[in-house]
Design a protein around this motif. Structure first.
Motif, PDB file in Angstrom:
ATOM      1  N   TRP A 222       0.747  -1.109  -0.021  1.00 39.10           N
ATOM      2  CA  TRP A 222       0.082  -0.044   0.158  1.00 39.10           C
ATOM      3  C   TRP A 222       0.842   1.076  -0.253  1.00 39.10           C
ATOM      4  O   TRP A 222       1.834   1.455   1.113  1.00 39.10           O
ATOM      5  N   ARG A 223       0.755   2.026  -0.855  1.00 38.63           N
ATOM      6  CA  ARG A 223       1.563   3.336  -1.104  1.00 38.63           C
ATOM      7  C   ARG A 223       0.740   4.499  -1.485  1.00 38.63           C
ATOM      8  O   ARG A 223      -0.116   4.357  -2.679  1.00 38.63           O
ATOM      9  N   TYR A 224       0.576   5.676  -0.907  1.00 41.68           N
ATOM     10  CA  TYR A 224       0.185   6.861  -1.366  1.00 41.68           C
ATOM     11  C   TYR A 224       1.312   7.921  -1.882  1.00 41.68           C
ATOM     12  O   TYR A 224       1.813   8.628  -0.892  1.00 41.68           O
ATOM     13  N   PRO A 225       1.603   8.033  -2.888  1.00 44.21           N
ATOM     14  CA  PRO A 225       2.322   8.993  -3.453  1.00 44.21           C
ATOM     15  C   PRO A 225       2.161  10.423  -3.102  1.00 44.21           C
ATOM     16  O   PRO A 225       1.133  10.779  -2.978  1.00 44.21           O
ATOM     17  N   VAL A 226       3.131  11.042  -2.700  1.00 47.38           N
ATOM     18  CA  VAL A 226       3.117  12.509  -2.226  1.00 47.38           C
ATOM     19  C   VAL A 226       4.164  13.227  -2.493  1.00 47.38           C
ATOM     20  O   VAL A 226       5.254  12.833  -2.312  1.00 47.38           O
ATOM     21  N   GLN A 227       4.006  14.449  -3.081  1.00 44.74           N
ATOM     22  CA  GLN A 227       4.882  15.382  -3.212  1.00 44.74           C
ATOM     23  C   GLN A 227       5.889  16.051  -1.983  1.00 44.74           C
ATOM     24  O   GLN A 227       4.966  16.118  -0.897  1.00 44.74           O
ATOM     25  N   ALA A 228       7.019  16.285  -1.980  1.00 44.27           N
ATOM     26  CA  ALA A 228       7.541  16.940  -0.819  1.00 44.27           C
ATOM     27  C   ALA A 228       7.006  18.193  -0.442  1.00 44.27           C
ATOM     28  O   ALA A 228       6.881  18.303   1.125  1.00 44.27           O
ATOM     29  N   ASP A 229       6.206  19.036  -1.061  1.00 40.63           N
ATOM     30  CA  ASP A 229       5.983  20.209  -0.611  1.00 40.63           C
ATOM     31  C   ASP A 229       4.386  19.898  -0.074  1.00 40.63           C
ATOM     32  O   ASP A 229       3.740  20.787   0.460  1.00 40.63           O
ATOM     33  N   ALA A 230       3.879  18.813  -0.161  1.00 40.63           N
ATOM     34  CA  ALA A 230       2.584  18.312   0.432  1.00 40.63           C
ATOM     35  C   ALA A 230       2.792  17.686   1.827  1.00 40.63           C
ATOM     36  O   ALA A 230       1.990  17.045   2.597  1.00 40.63           O
ATOM     37  N   VAL A 231       4.125  17.540   2.352  1.00 32.92           N
ATOM     38  CA  VAL A 231       4.515  16.777   3.505  1.00 32.92           C
ATOM     39  C   VAL A 231       4.813  18.015   4.624  1.00 32.92           C
ATOM     40  O   VAL A 231       5.180  18.939   4.269  1.00 32.92           O
ATOM     41  N   SER A 232       4.442  17.777   5.764  1.00 26.04           N
ATOM     42  CA  SER A 232       4.934  18.475   6.885  1.00 26.04           C
ATOM     43  C   SER A 232       6.251  19.065   6.908  1.00 26.04           C
ATOM     44  O   SER A 232       6.981  18.256   7.012  1.00 26.04           O
ATOM     45  N   PRO A 233       6.712  20.454   7.026  1.00 24.84           N
ATOM     46  CA  PRO A 233       8.197  20.568   7.032  1.00 24.84           C
ATOM     47  C   PRO A 233       8.655  20.193   8.419  1.00 24.84           C
ATOM     48  O   PRO A 233      10.119  19.905   8.358  1.00 24.84           O
ATOM     49  N   LEU A 234       7.767  19.788   9.460  1.00 25.13           N
ATOM     50  CA  LEU A 234       8.304  19.137  10.739  1.00 25.13           C
ATOM     51  C   LEU A 234       8.952  17.947  10.155  1.00 25.13           C
ATOM     52  O   LEU A 234       9.935  17.458  10.964  1.00 25.13           O
ATOM     53  N   TYR A 235       8.200  17.076   9.468  1.00 19.12           N
ATOM     54  CA  TYR A 235       8.727  15.680   9.134  1.00 19.12           C
ATOM     55  C   TYR A 235       9.959  15.831   8.271  1.00 19.12           C
ATOM     56  O   TYR A 235      10.800  15.053   8.514  1.00 19.12           O
ATOM     57  N   LEU A 236      10.007  16.566   7.279  1.00 18.16           N
ATOM     58  CA  LEU A 236      11.295  16.901   6.673  1.00 18.16           C
ATOM     59  C   LEU A 236      12.487  17.228   7.594  1.00 18.16           C
ATOM     60  O   LEU A 236      13.567  16.668   7.148  1.00 18.16           O
ATOM     61  N   GLN A 237      12.333  18.357   8.466  1.00 20.86           N
ATOM     62  CA  GLN A 237      13.222  18.302   9.483  1.00 20.86           C
ATOM     63  C   GLN A 237      13.662  17.252  10.257  1.00 20.86           C
ATOM     64  O   GLN A 237      14.855  17.095  10.575  1.00 20.86           O
ATOM     65  N   ALA A 238      12.795  16.594  10.803  1.00 16.84           N
ATOM     66  CA  ALA A 238      13.276  15.481  11.557  1.00 16.84           C
ATOM     67  C   ALA A 238      13.844  14.573  10.662  1.00 16.84           C
ATOM     68  O   ALA A 238      14.887  13.776  11.314  1.00 16.84           O
ATOM     69  N   LEU A 239      13.415  14.232   9.543  1.00 11.46           N
ATOM     70  CA  LEU A 239      13.824  12.945   8.618  1.00 11.46           C
ATOM     71  C   LEU A 239      15.557  13.410   8.304  1.00 11.46           C
ATOM     72  O   LEU A 239      16.444  12.920   8.638  1.00 11.46           O
ATOM     73  N   VAL A 240      15.740  14.866   8.002  1.00 11.29           N
ATOM     74  CA  VAL A 240      17.092  15.097   7.553  1.00 11.29           C
ATOM     75  C   VAL A 240      17.883  15.301   8.752  1.00 11.29           C
ATOM     76  O   VAL A 240      18.953  15.093   8.663  1.00 11.29           O
ATOM     77  N   GLY A 241      17.292  16.173   9.821  1.00  8.03           N
ATOM     78  CA  GLY A 241      18.102  16.298  10.855  1.00  8.03           C
ATOM     79  C   GLY A 241      18.652  15.319  11.744  1.00  8.03           C
ATOM     80  O   GLY A 241      19.623  15.037  12.154  1.00  8.03           O
ATOM     81  N   TYR A 242      17.970  13.964  11.600  1.00 12.65           N
ATOM     82  CA  TYR A 242      18.148  12.806  12.367  1.00 12.65           C
ATOM     83  C   TYR A 242      18.780  11.673  11.638  1.00 12.65           C
ATOM     84  O   TYR A 242      19.646  11.018  11.987  1.00 12.65           O
ATOM     85  N   GLU A 243      18.486  11.610  10.288  1.00 13.95           N
ATOM     86  CA  GLU A 243      19.103  10.607   9.589  1.00 13.95           C
ATOM     87  C   GLU A 243      20.248  11.133   8.882  1.00 13.95           C
ATOM     88  O   GLU A 243      21.107  10.212   8.266  1.00 13.95           O
TER      89      GLU A 243
END
Length: 787
Positions: A69-90
């Protein structure tokens, strides 16, 4: 010295040459490797898809060929908080490194050597994506392969492409891949609306999807999430206060269950989407849930194998807001996989409003035109009413409200079946005829195939100024609109249907200006195979079908009993916040007082010719008179002018032997088939005065006479035993077909003086009527005694 400088420069040149050569060799080698081992980028058309409601909420998800099951989504439609956590932690250096971070790899290797185990990973996001798209074993050779793929990713898709692949393909446990699917599956919300705690949880979950699944291991998931929060605060990406508040938030996840609303519509849209991964629909999810719940509850008590279809459309845009294609997709006994919204079924009486609208536009009738609901033949076609009863003289409005068959067939006969079919087709109402069949009179009673979605698009015309539309299921669907009747005709038909009393509501208590201003019509196909109810408010149009998809009958189930209650229930569930103006009366529609039997305005006829006065709606200033009778008879409806003797009142013909004081007179005659239902006073007012004895016959006198033999008027009947009373009757005075009615209901048909037997099992008073095709009739009353 000069020679040494020349030799040094020559040596330096050779080193540069070798360096360039080495670089070219490395570059060519890399290119050859890239060609030999092409990057296995996932296909954009992997078979999976998600169909979304109009607010972006998933309606139904379709797994890909591997069951993911996969729901494609563009980066600009994802919460900036998630992108910050993803890049900052990983991968803090994601936007700077070339796909591989040597410092991180060296640190991870040193920690592993000192501790004898892996303490921290050195993989970048690029390397993680490389492992996702090209899985490998955890061996040195596998690591080299991962590094190579990471460099390829950087070269071919770039940073944003790598991030997009991670957002769509990262594993989140079970068969869930991608942050959007995980957010809906675990949190019940889109990834665009994540809190700090939720963003941290989803950022760490792909590190160990099975071990950290929040629906199975909430404590482990919370511990891993808190580790991310500490890291984000330590790096200064998030404030300490935000991280502290986020740690207080518990990890609460839903059990994994793929959404499945408007399931058959989603399947339909996916089939036509040509491999698109995200498909937007026009469905209002809140309304869809309400409709599905009400349909499921409503049908719990109906016969087995019964299914249903329901469609709600926004009149302003013709967009579908709720769609139920079957009662239960997984119910094989009900053939739940069959989408009845677009199935061809007999429409019963649901086409009648369009017939009356076209008759108004053609100037055949006004809203209170006199029609006759009495047994009659149309060639070889002899229709009857649903309840087998007859009402005699009725207005066009009442004939439509009561869904009477004889007046509708009579109107269609005058309008023309082929013309009616062509005008419906032009308006987008496609009808399906049996093989070899052509448009005929049976179509108005359901002798043709129609689809629920086409009927809903047509009924919307009653609230859209006469303009029908094709129902739209996605925002990109074109707007296809066609006029089915004039604005004025649509307003009159809507006004008629809006005033139809609901079952169980006394007519005098029905509030026509009430809560939803619902104009509705029901229908039932031959053999109780299809039950219909269609209705329209100023804002929405609703269609309901109930039946068995395999076409087997459901005796005792019909539109008003089975489909209408659900329609009224859904009508009461429509959004209250939607503002839609009540359709105003068009300038082409005007009130007018008319008289029966002539059907013309009161002020255009003498008071003596006005037997019944009624308030009607006229269209475009036209007030057509009562329709001429279909068969030529000695006695025809309409105004009859003649002379009478001023003294005796007797009728005078053109040839009289004695002189008379002549005075002009007029009389309004009712249609002959209406005669049995008239009051004695109306019959008298519609009868010619007797002809003066000295005058020659003018051929105007009614010569048709009929006499019922076998029982006398006022008789009391009783059987000699407990058996029902049986009476043998026949009609004398005609060679035509004769229809026998008991208490207004058709019970038998004979020809000429042929006898028929009538049985009466219940005691009480009864009225027997014999009505010949030519208009002759007789009526009498009798009583049956109880034994």
């Amino acid at each position: 010295m000069e020679g040494q400088g020349v030799r040094a420069r020559a040596s330096q040149g050779r080193r540069r040459w070798w360096a360039l050569l080495a670089a070219e060799v490395v570059l060519i080698g890399a290119m050859l490797l890239d060609l030999a081992f092409p990057l296995p980028l996932p296909s954009a058309h992997g078979g999976g898809a998600v169909v979304l409601a109009r607010d972006g909420t998933p309606l139904r998800a379709f797994a890909d060929r591997k069951g993911v099951w996969r729901y494609p989504v563009q980066a600009d439609a994802v919460s900036p908080l998630y992108l910050q956590a993803l890049v900052g932690y990983e991968d803090r250096w994601f936007w700077r490194h070339p796909g591989v971070n040597p410092v991180a790899l060296a640190r991870a290797a040193g920690q592993a050597l000192r501790n004898g185990r892996v303490v921290s990973g050195g993989s970048t996001l690029s390397m993680q994506v490389a492992r996702i798209i090209d899985p490998h074993r955890r061996t040195p050779a596998g690591k080299l392969r991962q590094l190579f793929r990471a460099l390829q990713l950087e070269l071919h898709v770039g940073k944003r492409g790598i991030l997009q692949l991670y957002l769509d393909r990262a594993p989140f446990g079970g068969a869930i891949e991608g942050v959007e699917a995980a957010s809906w599956a675990y949190l019940g919300k889109p990834a665009s609306r994540l809190s700090h705690a939720e963003a941290a949880l989803l950022a760490v979950l792909p590190q160990a999807p099975s071990r950290l699944r929040p629906d199975r291991h909430p404590d482990a998931a919370q511990a891993a999430r808190d580790k991310v929060l500490v890291r984000m605060a330590g790096l200064g990406i998030w404030s300490a206060a935000d991280a502290h508040d986020a740690r207080i938030e518990p990890v609460v996840a839903r059990s994994l269950q793929a959404p499945r609303h408007a399931a058959l519509l989603a399947q339909r849209l996916r089939s036509g989407a040509r491999g698109a991964a995200r498909i937007a629909s026009t469905i209002d999810l809140d309304l869809q849930r309400v409709v599905e719940d009400r349909v499921a509850a409503y049908f719990s008590s109906l016969p087995d194998r019964t299914s249903a279809a329901l469609l709600v459309v926004d009149n302003a845009t013709m967009e579908a807001r709720a769609y139920v294609g079957s009662l239960d997709l997984d119910d094989n006994a009900r053939l739940g996989h069959v989408d009845m919204v677009r199935a061809w079924r007999s429409p019963g009486s649901t086409l009648k409003p369009f017939l009356y609208g076209m008759a108004l536009d053609d100037g055949l009738i006004h809203s209170q035109s006199l029609l006759v609901d009495a047994p009659q033949s149309f060639g070889d076609y002899r229709p009857g009413n649903f309840d087998t009863g007859f009402n005699g003289p009725v207005s066009a409005a009442d004939a439509l409200r009561l869904s009477l068959n004889i007046p509708a067939v009579d109107l269609l006969d005058r309008l023309g079946p082929s013309r009616f079919d062509a005008r419906l087709a032009h308006a987008g109402i496609r009808l399906k005829w049996p093989e070899g069949a052509r448009p005929n009179l049976s179509m108005i009673l359901g002798g043709v195939g129609a689809r629920l979605e086409d009927l809903v698009g047509a009924y919307a015309a009653l609230s859209r100024g006469g303009v029908a539309g094709r129902v739209r299921y996605t925002p990109g669907d074109p707007r296809v609109e066609r006029r089915v009747m004039s604005e004025g005709a649509a307003w009159i038909v809507r006004d008629i249907l809006e005033r139809t009393p609901r079952p169980g509501s006394p007519t005098d208590l029905f509030d026509t200006g009430g809560r939803s201003r619902l104009a509705w019509k029901t229908g039932t196909s031959y053999g109780y195979r299809d039950s219909w109810a269609l209705g329209t408010t100023p804002a929405y149009t609703i269609g309901v079908w109930v039946g068995r998809p395999d076409g087997t009958p459901m005796p005792g189930q019909y539109g008003a009993l089975t489909a209408l209650p659900l329609l009224l229930e859904i009508g009461g569930s429509l959004p209250r916040g939607r503002v839609a103006g009540i359709p105003r009366r068009p300038a082409s529609v005007a009130p007018v007082d008319i008289c029966w039997p002539l059907g013309t305005p009161v002020h255009l006829q003498p008071a003596a010719l006005c037997h019944r006065r009624m308030a009607a709606w006229s269209l475009d200033g036209t007030v057509p008179p009562t329709l001429p009778e279909r068969q030529a008879r000695a006695w025809n409806a309409g105004r009859e002018d003649f002379d009478i003797d001023a003294v005796t009142g007797q009728r005078l013909s053109a040839d009289c032997q004695r002189p008379h004081s002549r005075r002009p007179a007029a009389m309004a005659r009712w249609p002959v088939l209406a005669a049995p239902w008239l009051t004695p006073r109306e019959r008298e007012a519609s009868s010619l005065p007797p002809l003066a004895p000295d005058c020659a016959d003018d051929g105007r006198a009614r010569t048709m006479a009929l006499h019922i033999e076998g029982v006398r008027d006022g008789a009391t009947l009783a059987s000699g035993s407990h058996a029902p009373v049986r009476v043998d009757v026949r009609a004398l005075g005609t060679d035509d077909s004769v229809r026998w009615l008991v208490d207004g209901r058709l019970v038998a048909e004979t020809r000429g003086a042929t006898a028929t037997s009538l049985t009466f099992a219940e005691p009480g008073e009864h009225v027997l009527t014999a009505l010949a095709d030519g208009g002759a009739w007789d009526r009498l009353g009798f009583s049956v005694l109880a034994r």
